[in-house]
Design a protein around this motif. Sequence first.
Motif, PDB file in Angstrom:
ATOM      1  N   GLU A   3     -42.983   0.924  36.180  1.00 18.42           N
ATOM      2  CA  GLU A   3     -43.234  -0.250  35.206  1.00 18.42           C
ATOM      3  C   GLU A   3     -42.067  -0.317  34.172  1.00 18.42           C
ATOM      4  N   ASP A   4     -41.778   1.034  33.893  1.00 18.94           N
ATOM      5  CA  ASP A   4     -40.550   1.101  32.870  1.00 18.94           C
ATOM      6  C   ASP A   4     -39.952   2.340  33.178  1.00 18.94           C
ATOM      7  N   TRP A  20     -41.196  -3.951  34.089  1.00 16.72           N
ATOM      8  CA  TRP A  20     -42.120  -4.882  34.795  1.00 16.72           C
ATOM      9  C   TRP A  20     -42.176  -6.104  33.624  1.00 16.72           C
ATOM     10  N   LYS A  21     -41.989  -7.246  33.939  1.00 11.69           N
ATOM     11  CA  LYS A  21     -42.404  -8.274  33.221  1.00 11.69           C
ATOM     12  C   LYS A  21     -43.679  -9.398  33.712  1.00 11.69           C
ATOM     13  N   GLY A  22     -43.679  -9.354  35.095  1.00 12.12           N
ATOM     14  CA  GLY A  22     -44.858 -10.182  35.554  1.00 12.12           C
ATOM     15  C   GLY A  22     -44.779 -10.243  37.059  1.00 12.12           C
ATOM     16  N   ARG A  38     -41.763  -9.649  38.754  1.00 13.33           N
ATOM     17  CA  ARG A  38     -40.371  -9.574  38.027  1.00 13.33           C
ATOM     18  C   ARG A  38     -40.109  -8.554  37.120  1.00 13.33           C
ATOM     19  N   ASP A  40     -37.177  -7.171  34.198  1.00 11.73           N
ATOM     20  CA  ASP A  40     -35.906  -7.172  33.245  1.00 11.73           C
ATOM     21  C   ASP A  40     -35.002  -5.828  33.760  1.00 11.73           C
ATOM     22  N   PRO A  45     -33.029 -11.067  34.741  1.00 12.58           N
ATOM     23  CA  PRO A  45     -34.309 -11.079  35.580  1.00 12.58           C
ATOM     24  C   PRO A  45     -33.774 -10.598  36.945  1.00 12.58           C
ATOM     25  N   PRO A 122     -50.392  -5.179  31.379  1.00  9.82           N
ATOM     26  CA  PRO A 122     -49.196  -5.173  31.073  1.00  9.82           C
ATOM     27  C   PRO A 122     -48.698  -3.970  29.914  1.00  9.82           C
TER      28      PRO A 122
END
Length: 144
Positions: A3-4, A20-22, A38, A40, A45, A122
């Motif tokens: 996720e990061d 991870w953004k969504g 999505r 970043d 994006p 999130p």
Amino acid sequence: MYEDFTVEDKWTEEKLHCVWKGTVVAIATRHADATDIRFDVSGRPVWIAMPNVAWVQMKRATGFVITDYAAAQAAGKYLKTIIQNGYDNGREMYTMTIDEVLANVKAVVDEAGSTGNLPALPVINDNVAPENYFGHLPAEGGTL
């Protein structure tokens, strides 16, 4: 997990920071039978499209469903892999096959040990664990 993360681009050797953004069900937004994840990627994006039929096939094959957390992690793992392999050519959207979705979900659940060990989303900020902020979200019983 995915996720990061930071990954090195195969061709430029640039360190890319992916977050991870969504997650969006693309039926409404793109009229596609897919779920779009999505990220970043160092300020730009990037969307990973996952065919919704993969959720049906996972349930039929294993009895388990692909959770939102598992989908985000699988998409992140896929993104990391394509960047490491030199496939990130600046496109904004990449589409996974059903087999790629199933293989990446299995890989992230195997890596985590169970769906209950997948990071919660999130990502609020680096200093706050979402499960502490929102309360612990129970995972589905069992593992893949």
